[in-house]
Design a protein around this motif. Structure first.
Motif, mmCIF file in Angstrom:
data_model
loop_
_atom_site.group_PDB
_atom_site.id
_atom_site.type_symbol
_atom_site.label_atom_id
_atom_site.label_comp_id
_atom_site.label_asym_id
_atom_site.label_seq_id
_atom_site.Cartn_x
_atom_site.Cartn_y
_atom_site.Cartn_z
ATOM 1 N N LEU A 9 33.255 -5.343 -10.282
ATOM 2 C CA LEU A 9 33.104 -5.867 -11.637
ATOM 3 C C LEU A 9 31.713 -5.507 -12.150
ATOM 4 O O LEU A 9 30.706 -5.924 -11.574
ATOM 5 N N ASN A 12 28.137 -5.902 -17.124
ATOM 6 C CA ASN A 12 28.450 -6.116 -18.542
ATOM 7 C C ASN A 12 29.776 -6.840 -18.743
ATOM 8 O O ASN A 12 29.996 -7.444 -19.793
ATOM 9 N N ASP A 13 30.656 -6.768 -17.755
ATOM 10 C CA ASP A 13 31.960 -7.428 -17.839
ATOM 11 C C ASP A 13 31.975 -8.791 -17.144
ATOM 12 O O ASP A 13 32.981 -9.495 -17.201
#
Length: 189
Positions: A9, A12-13
């Motif tokens: 992951l 930014n997510d």
């Protein structure tokens, strides 16, 4: 490039708590470990795992580092988790242990690179990692003479924990990240 079955992951997510854990991991280890970045999709598992690892690290002081680390390394090696072998090599190097001897792990029973205490811990790791387990009463009694009851409990827990880590990482396709060579790849690069 990552080969994991579930991609890491990207920061930014990730949510705020996951980004904080990434920051903490980067500060502590120089890079975000890929198992942590893959676990980022489930914040509850990520946090509980992180807290658990920190607590286990803090209380694992009954065994000498060489005994604990070689048993954990052997477990990772047996399960076939290249990430855990890579990370375990780094931990041994940082503890000032001889990592050149790791290339002789397969012949630990006769190799002069291992002490009798290390051989007993490696054999226990093998017995615990086997399916079905092959631990014997005599083996535990021998370990108790060597390390005391608290040492046997710590050794058993560490081997069991490494079985969990290694099997999780192996199942998710998480492979060596380069910690043992100081050339970590960034999981989301």
């Amino acid at each position: 490039m990552s080969t994991s079955r579930i991609p890491a992951l990207a920061p930014n997510d990730a949510g705020l708590l996951t980004r904080v854990m990434y920051w903490f991991a980067r500060r502590k280890m120089g890079e975000v470990p890929e198992p942590l970045a893959v676990s980022g999709y489930h914040t509850g598992i990520l946090v509980s795992s992180g807290v658990h690892e920190l607590m286990v690290e803090r209380v694992s002081k009954k065994l000498p580092a060489n005994i604990r680390e070689i048993a954990v390394y052997r477990t990772a090696w047996t399960v076939g988790c290249s990430w855990c072998v890579d990370f375990g090599t780094m931990l041994q190097r940082l503890d000032g242990l001889d990592i050149d001897r790791l290339q002789h792990i397969d012949e630990y029973q006769t190799s002069p690179h291992y002490t009798d205490d290390e051989r007993a811990a490696i054999a226990y790791a093998d017995a615990m990692t086997a399916t079905p387990m092959t631990v014997t009463d005599e083996q535990v009694a021998d370990l108790e003479r060597r390390f005391g009851r608290p040492g046997v409990i710590e050794l058993t827990y560490q081997i069991g924990l490494e079985n969990s880590r290694a099997r999780n990482n192996h199942a998710l396709g998480i492979t060596a990240q380069g910690f043992s060579t100081d050339s970590c790849r960034v999981p989301w690069a």
